[in-house]
Write a protein that holds these residues in place. Structure first.
Motif, PDB file in Angstrom:
ATOM      1  N   ARG A   1    -126.743  95.777 -35.936  1.00 34.89           N
ATOM      2  CA  ARG A   1    -127.618  94.753 -35.282  1.00 34.89           C
ATOM      3  C   ARG A   1    -126.576  93.574 -35.071  1.00 34.89           C
ATOM      4  NH1 ARG A   1    -133.030  95.203 -38.139  1.00 34.89           N
ATOM      5  NH2 ARG A   1    -131.600  96.139 -39.741  1.00 34.89           N
ATOM      6  N   VAL A   2    -125.652  93.459 -36.366  1.00 33.45           N
ATOM      7  CA  VAL A   2    -125.000  92.271 -36.516  1.00 33.45           C
ATOM      8  C   VAL A   2    -123.382  92.820 -36.445  1.00 33.45           C
ATOM      9  CG1 VAL A   2    -126.734  90.909 -37.183  1.00 33.45           C
ATOM     10  CG2 VAL A   2    -125.233  92.124 -38.936  1.00 33.45           C
ATOM     11  N   SER A   3    -122.624  91.701 -36.205  1.00 36.63           N
ATOM     12  CA  SER A   3    -121.029  91.999 -36.509  1.00 36.63           C
ATOM     13  C   SER A   3    -120.719  91.918 -37.879  1.00 36.63           C
ATOM     14  CB  SER A   3    -120.207  90.947 -35.785  1.00 36.63           C
ATOM     15  OG  SER A   3    -120.521  91.472 -34.201  1.00 36.63           O
ATOM     16  N   GLN A   4    -120.287  93.015 -38.470  1.00 41.58           N
ATOM     17  CA  GLN A   4    -119.920  92.828 -39.949  1.00 41.58           C
ATOM     18  C   GLN A   4    -119.140  94.043 -40.363  1.00 41.58           C
ATOM     19  OE1 GLN A   4    -118.785  91.244 -42.590  1.00 41.58           O
ATOM     20  NE2 GLN A   4    -120.510  89.938 -42.420  1.00 41.58           N
ATOM     21  N   THR A   5    -118.411  94.225 -41.307  1.00 40.60           N
ATOM     22  CA  THR A   5    -117.802  95.319 -41.900  1.00 40.60           C
ATOM     23  C   THR A   5    -118.710  95.993 -42.681  1.00 40.60           C
ATOM     24  OG1 THR A   5    -116.787  94.028 -43.674  1.00 40.60           O
ATOM     25  CG2 THR A   5    -115.625  94.118 -41.891  1.00 40.60           C
ATOM     26  N   VAL A   6    -118.510  97.459 -42.701  1.00 38.47           N
ATOM     27  CA  VAL A   6    -119.197  98.383 -43.446  1.00 38.47           C
ATOM     28  C   VAL A   6    -118.857  98.227 -44.952  1.00 38.47           C
ATOM     29  CG1 VAL A   6    -119.485 100.696 -43.838  1.00 38.47           C
ATOM     30  CG2 VAL A   6    -119.221  99.957 -41.475  1.00 38.47           C
ATOM     31  N   LYS A   7    -119.893  98.033 -45.927  1.00 42.45           N
ATOM     32  CA  LYS A   7    -119.582  97.975 -47.069  1.00 42.45           C
ATOM     33  C   LYS A   7    -119.709  99.354 -47.926  1.00 42.45           C
ATOM     34  CE  LYS A   7    -121.787  95.621 -51.223  1.00 42.45           C
ATOM     35  NZ  LYS A   7    -122.972  95.073 -51.607  1.00 42.45           N
ATOM     36  N   GLN A   8    -121.077 100.014 -47.535  1.00 39.23           N
ATOM     37  CA  GLN A   8    -121.268 101.455 -48.167  1.00 39.23           C
ATOM     38  C   GLN A   8    -121.735 102.271 -47.096  1.00 39.23           C
ATOM     39  OE1 GLN A   8    -120.233 101.911 -51.550  1.00 39.23           O
ATOM     40  NE2 GLN A   8    -120.423 103.952 -51.242  1.00 39.23           N
ATOM     41  N   ILE A   9    -121.580 103.640 -47.113  1.00 33.77           N
ATOM     42  CA  ILE A   9    -122.187 104.499 -46.331  1.00 33.77           C
ATOM     43  C   ILE A   9    -123.013 105.622 -47.392  1.00 33.77           C
ATOM     44  CG2 ILE A   9    -121.943 106.703 -44.804  1.00 33.77           C
ATOM     45  CD1 ILE A   9    -119.207 105.166 -43.880  1.00 33.77           C
ATOM     46  N   TYR A  10    -124.151 105.604 -47.085  1.00 34.09           N
ATOM     47  CA  TYR A  10    -125.106 106.546 -48.203  1.00 34.09           C
ATOM     48  C   TYR A  10    -125.737 107.564 -47.558  1.00 34.09           C
ATOM     49  CZ  TYR A  10    -125.406 102.180 -50.578  1.00 34.09           C
ATOM     50  OH  TYR A  10    -124.927 100.889 -51.354  1.00 34.09           O
TER      51      TYR A  10
END
Length: 350
Positions: A74-83
């Motif tokens: 929903r926003v522009s940002q980098t992926v920190k963690q995938i769960y």
């Protein structure tokens, strides 16, 4: 010279006697043959029986998930963690992705501190106001500051929540489309989520059968991927409109899919059970059609008796009989070509 006569009185008498003797001899012989009893024909018979007749409507439909969604950022940002992992079954509210949120976390903490300080000042001004040491306008100004800080904190918390993506409902995830450290933008698909237990199937039914459709009716779904298996289900809903082009109405069925064997997009053949009757049935091979009538040979006292019947619905290899015979009567199913009405038969039970 006179012509010689070939016919003499004696020859005429001989011919007459020969004719009489031949008539008596061969005539008696034919009578003896006619009176000789006919040999019994070998036939195979069975009894008319009551059977279950399932009146079904067949249709084709495409399987689809009960709930289906593309999980997006929903926003522009980098992926920190995938769960999550590909194809994983998840519960409602389960955390799927966390995006970088350091600035938003700091902003929320800052506003929480400011709000706490504002509330302390407001409480102090109210105490001073009771002692007439603070004016009412000062108290109202501080109340406005506190309310403004609360609104800013709510916005900051909302933005922070947008940086974590959770499963909106329980289901099975699809293939992961992002990696840690990747920049995602609004609308980028991260994965898919489908709730397929039960799975829905939409199929068209001719308007002729509309009066017999209602939610809760049993259906069976058959897939070419699982030969010989049927997946039970029920009608979930019936569309409110009939298609004016095809003159059919869409029906939605919910099909049991506990083991998640059926997947969205699969072509399914649907058998819709209208009603189940117990009716008198005989093998189709026993029926002899002549013009617009139908006959069978019953066996009574070891003789074939031709009987007119009225037939109804059909099943593979079987015919419904509405009149002419009753349950338990023996009919000939093999060898009907060798028998006639009233002739003796040698019966072998099927």
């Amino acid at each position: 010279m006179s012509k010689r006569s070939y016919f003499t009185p004696l020859s005429v008498v001989v011919v007459i006697v020969a004719v009489i003797v031949g008539y008596l001899y061969f005539g008696d012989n034919n009578t003896t043959v006619t009176e000789r009893p006919a040999a019994a024909a070998n036939v195979v018979g069975t009894q008319a029986r009551m059977m279950e007749f399932r009146d079904v409507i067949e249709g084709l439909g495409t399987a689809q998930a009960r709930e289906s969604v593309d999980v997006m950022a929903r926003v522009s940002q980098t992926v920190k963690q995938i769960y999550f992992s590909d194809g994983e079954d998840v519960e409602e509210g389960q955390l799927l992705i966390a995006l970088q949120d350091r600035e938003e976390q700091a902003r929320v903490q800052e506003l929480e501190f400011r709000l706490a300080d504002g509330r302390r000042q407001l409480e102090r001004l109210r105490e001073l106001g009771q002692e007439n040491a603070a004016s009412l306008s000062m108290i109202e100004e501080q109340e406005v500051r506190v309310q403004q800080t609360e609104a800013e904190l709510e916005v900051a918390r909302s933005r922070l929540e947008e940086l974590t993506i959770h499963a909106p409902f329980a289901g099975r995830l699809g293939t992961r489309q992002v990696s840690t450290g990747q920049l995602v933008r609004p609308g980028d698909v991260i994965t898919t989520l489908d709730d397929i237990s039960p799975i829905y199937v939409d199929f068209a039914v001719p308007e002729l059968y509309l009066p017999s459709l209602s939610p809760g009716q049993n259906v069976a779904a058959i897939s070419a991927a699982y030969p010989g298996r049927e997946f039970a289900g029920q009608i979930e809903s019936v569309a409110s409109r009939v298609d004016p082009v095809t003159r059919s109405i869409m029906v939605r069925a919910a099909v049991e899919n506990e083991n998640l064997e059926l997947r969205p997009g699969m072509l399914l053949r649907i058998e819709l059970e209208r009603r189940v009757d117990h009716t008198l049935m005989i093998p189709e091979s026993a029926v002899i059609p002549i013009r617009n009538e139908h006959f069978v040979y019953k066996v009574e006292d070891e003789r074939a008796v031709r009987t007119t019947i009225t037939i109804g619905r059909r099943l593979p290899g079987w015919v419904e009989v509405t009149s002419g015979i009753t349950e338990g009567e023996t009919i000939i199913v093999e060898g009907t070509i060798r028998v006639r009405d009233g002739l003796p038969v040698s019966l072998t039970q099927q």
